[in-house]
Design a protein around this motif. Structure first.
Motif, PDB file in Angstrom:
ATOM      1  N   GLY A 173     -10.229 -16.668  78.176  1.00 32.26           N
ATOM      2  CA  GLY A 173      -8.410 -16.275  78.400  1.00 32.26           C
ATOM      3  C   GLY A 173      -7.935 -15.987  77.413  1.00 32.26           C
ATOM      4  N   LEU A 174      -9.082 -16.073  76.162  1.00 26.58           N
ATOM      5  CA  LEU A 174      -8.814 -15.747  74.468  1.00 26.58           C
ATOM      6  C   LEU A 174      -9.605 -14.361  75.292  1.00 26.58           C
ATOM      7  CD1 LEU A 174      -8.596 -14.728  72.116  1.00 26.58           C
ATOM      8  CD2 LEU A 174     -10.124 -16.433  70.995  1.00 26.58           C
ATOM      9  N   ARG A 175     -11.091 -14.007  75.908  1.00 27.46           N
ATOM     10  CA  ARG A 175     -11.508 -12.721  75.749  1.00 27.46           C
ATOM     11  C   ARG A 175     -10.586 -11.563  76.860  1.00 27.46           C
ATOM     12  NH1 ARG A 175     -16.180 -14.369  78.378  1.00 27.46           N
ATOM     13  NH2 ARG A 175     -16.985 -15.357  75.779  1.00 27.46           N
ATOM     14  N   GLU A 176      -9.693 -11.973  77.857  1.00 27.64           N
ATOM     15  CA  GLU A 176      -9.740 -11.915  78.748  1.00 27.64           C
ATOM     16  C   GLU A 176      -8.197 -11.026  78.191  1.00 27.64           C
ATOM     17  OE1 GLU A 176      -9.754 -10.478  81.497  1.00 27.64           O
ATOM     18  OE2 GLU A 176     -12.066 -11.119  80.974  1.00 27.64           O
ATOM     19  N   ARG A 177      -7.777 -11.726  77.075  1.00 29.03           N
ATOM     20  CA  ARG A 177      -6.151 -11.185  76.312  1.00 29.03           C
ATOM     21  C   ARG A 177      -7.038  -9.916  75.446  1.00 29.03           C
ATOM     22  NH1 ARG A 177      -5.175 -16.881  76.519  1.00 29.03           N
ATOM     23  NH2 ARG A 177      -5.597 -16.695  74.047  1.00 29.03           N
ATOM     24  N   LYS A 178      -7.512  -9.983  74.995  1.00 29.94           N
ATOM     25  CA  LYS A 178      -8.940  -9.239  73.630  1.00 29.94           C
ATOM     26  C   LYS A 178      -8.799  -7.421  74.395  1.00 29.94           C
ATOM     27  CE  LYS A 178     -10.311 -12.355  70.064  1.00 29.94           C
ATOM     28  NZ  LYS A 178     -11.623 -12.560  69.113  1.00 29.94           N
ATOM     29  N   LYS A 179      -9.062  -8.162  75.555  1.00 30.14           N
ATOM     30  CA  LYS A 179      -9.923  -6.848  77.169  1.00 30.14           C
ATOM     31  C   LYS A 179      -8.033  -6.077  76.918  1.00 30.14           C
ATOM     32  CE  LYS A 179     -13.091  -6.962  80.130  1.00 30.14           C
ATOM     33  NZ  LYS A 179     -13.613  -7.851  80.754  1.00 30.14           N
ATOM     34  N   ARG A 180      -7.707  -6.340  77.305  1.00 29.49           N
ATOM     35  CA  ARG A 180      -6.160  -6.557  77.756  1.00 29.49           C
ATOM     36  C   ARG A 180      -4.974  -6.018  76.216  1.00 29.49           C
ATOM     37  NH1 ARG A 180      -2.418  -6.356  81.473  1.00 29.49           N
ATOM     38  NH2 ARG A 180      -0.476  -5.794  80.729  1.00 29.49           N
TER      39      ARG A 180
END
Length: 198
Positions: free
Chosen positions: A3-10
């Motif tokens: 979830g954190l990785r996806e937020r960073k990518k976004r």
């Protein structure tokens, strides 16, 4: 962790897209390189290329993302809420019309007007329009329990909402003096919600 990785990518995607828009408005689209966008967002050109194929795609992504978010909000509205109220809420939630939006500067709208009229960007906008209409039609079909490939209604509504948004944005770009976008979106969408009555 994912979830954190996806937020960073976004966040990176949003930053790259915003810097592409900002630089194109300030300098003119032809004077902006991928390297400029990457530097402004604090990443490498290679990172830019992991997210977008071109500066044109980066600019248009913001509109595609807005439509995807509208669809997500629509899916989450209360099931017993009238359909057109749900549509209106979802669109206005994204375009922020709760009285907090202020008109942009004349320099900003002039810069946006210049780059959105670029022939180089036109093809990217055409591709994006198809993606946006389909994404919204799928959300509408989910909301109504319809099949987006068999039932025409979701696509007709999605196309109508997209047209209302496009007309409002055109008016916003050409307004003199500049005006806020949100109230124009509300007005254009209102014609659909009220069944076409001015």
């Amino acid at each position: 962790m994912s979830g954190l990785r996806e937020r960073k990518k976004r966040a990176t995607r949003e930053a790259l897209s915003w810097e592409a828009v900002r630089l194109a408005a300030e300098r003119g689209l032809e004077n902006v390189l991928v390297e400029d966008i990457a530097a402004a967002a604090g990443v490498s050109p290679r990172t830019f290329n992991n997210y977008f194929a071109s500066k044109y795609e980066a600019i248009v992504w913001r509109e595609v993302d807005r439509i995807v978010q509208i669809g997500d909000i629509l899916r989450g509205r209360p099931p017993d809420e009238p359909f057109w109220e749900s549509i209106e809420h979802a669109v206005l939630a994204i375009y922020n019309v709760e009285g907090t939006e202020t008109p942009p500067s004349a320099e900003w709208t002039e810069g946006v007007r210049r780059f959105v009229s670029s022939p180089s960007l036109a093809a990217e906008f055409l591709k994006a329009d198809a993606v946006m209409t389909r994404a919204l039609a799928e959300a509408i079909a989910d909301r109504l329990g319809m099949d987006v490939d068999r039932d025409m209604y979701p696509s007709v509504v999605a196309g109508s909402v997209a047209a209302a948004r496009a007309v409002a944005q055109t008016q916003w770009i050409n307004a003199d003096p500049p005006v806020a976008l949100g109230p124009l979106i509300r007005e254009a969408l209102g014609y659909l919600v009220r069944g076409g009555e001015p």
